[in-house]
Design an enzyme around this catalytic site. Sequence first.
Site, PDB file in Angstrom:
ATOM      1  N   HIS A 100       8.511 -40.173 -16.259  1.00  0.00           N
ATOM      2  CA  HIS A 100       9.769 -39.704 -15.683  1.00  0.00           C
ATOM      3  C   HIS A 100      10.621 -39.028 -16.755  1.00  0.00           C
ATOM      4  O   HIS A 100      10.599 -39.402 -17.918  1.00  0.00           O
ATOM      5  CB  HIS A 100      10.537 -40.874 -15.071  1.00  0.00           C
ATOM      6  CG  HIS A 100       9.855 -41.495 -13.900  1.00  0.00           C
ATOM      7  ND1 HIS A 100       9.653 -40.825 -12.717  1.00  0.00           N
ATOM      8  CD2 HIS A 100       9.317 -42.722 -13.737  1.00  0.00           C
ATOM      9  CE1 HIS A 100       9.033 -41.611 -11.868  1.00  0.00           C
ATOM     10  NE2 HIS A 100       8.806 -42.772 -12.459  1.00  0.00           N
ATOM     11  N   ALA A 107      -3.454 -56.774 -26.244  1.00  0.00           N
ATOM     12  CA  ALA A 107      -2.911 -57.060 -24.920  1.00  0.00           C
ATOM     13  C   ALA A 107      -1.405 -56.816 -24.904  1.00  0.00           C
ATOM     14  O   ALA A 107      -0.679 -57.180 -25.831  1.00  0.00           O
ATOM     15  CB  ALA A 107      -3.206 -58.506 -24.535  1.00  0.00           C
ATOM     16  N   ARG A 162      -4.528 -52.814 -38.545  1.00  0.00           N
ATOM     17  CA  ARG A 162      -5.761 -52.914 -39.318  1.00  0.00           C
ATOM     18  C   ARG A 162      -6.573 -51.648 -39.055  1.00  0.00           C
ATOM     19  O   ARG A 162      -6.574 -51.115 -37.945  1.00  0.00           O
ATOM     20  CB  ARG A 162      -6.548 -54.167 -38.929  1.00  0.00           C
ATOM     21  CG  ARG A 162      -7.874 -54.308 -39.668  1.00  0.00           C
ATOM     22  CD  ARG A 162      -8.529 -55.670 -39.399  1.00  0.00           C
ATOM     23  NE  ARG A 162      -7.969 -56.703 -40.258  1.00  0.00           N
ATOM     24  CZ  ARG A 162      -7.407 -57.813 -39.827  1.00  0.00           C
ATOM     25  NH1 ARG A 162      -7.305 -58.040 -38.531  1.00  0.00           N
ATOM     26  NH2 ARG A 162      -6.945 -58.709 -40.683  1.00  0.00           N
TER      27      ARG A 162
END
Length: 278
Positions: free
Chosen positions: A134, A181, A204
């Site tokens: 948007h 996650a 990493r």
Amino acid sequence: MPKSQNSLTAWRRRLVQRGVHAAWAWAQRAGSVSAEQPGRLRFRSLGPHTKLAFPLGTVFGEPWIELGSYCIIGEQVTLTAGLMPDLDLGAETILRIGDGVVLGRGSHVIADTTVSIGDDCYFGPYVYVTSTNHSYDDPHQPIGKQWPRAEPVEIGPGCWIGTGAVILPGARIGRNVVVGAGSVVRGVVPDHSVVVGAPAKVVRRWTADQGWQPPLRSPAPSPIPAECTPEQLLALAALDEETLARLAALDERQATRPAAGGGQAAARPRRVRETAAE
């Protein structure tokens, strides 16, 4: 209520439950989509051994969607090309998914402009990939009524995208990248890196001259030996927790006993495990 009537009611409930589960399993098999069983969907290409699990999520613009071979598309996964159904999007493919891709349950891939997912990418459940965002340039108009911005998205081969990650327009994710996650990814992510956070940052990375930096804290897991047969793996999987607990207790007892038996006593737990796995 008499005991016999309670038993009859419980029996009927079990019977109905089994019937419902059997009917749902049949619906899952019959409702899944594959090249051999495409149903109403007409993808630009749908590779062999690829399956879209039932129940499907929202799917439209499939003439501009290519799915490779050996893909697993989980339940309630949304795949769309274009802002809405029944648009003419031109001659080029809008959404391309490579071979061996896994999209976890409830994931969304929204391709209003080109989105490319490389081979052997694995997505956890509820991952959101979009090429549209948007805009809020006009402070006097509701954001939902302003024309959105669209930028292509590219996810390289071999990536692992964690549960609930969000891939924003313009993201360029390299090869063999781990996205943690819940991360929110935008911009360029280099090959062989691990990114986490919102916005996602590299924590990493592997390079040919330095290896992993910072170094990995644990050694790489040992792969299954090449000489291990499927029958042995099935036998090992059949060992329940109680059996494994008994073997662990036997190991502990052998470790605390005096070494009077020599090598034979030390080798006994190993033979027990080998016998159980055969």
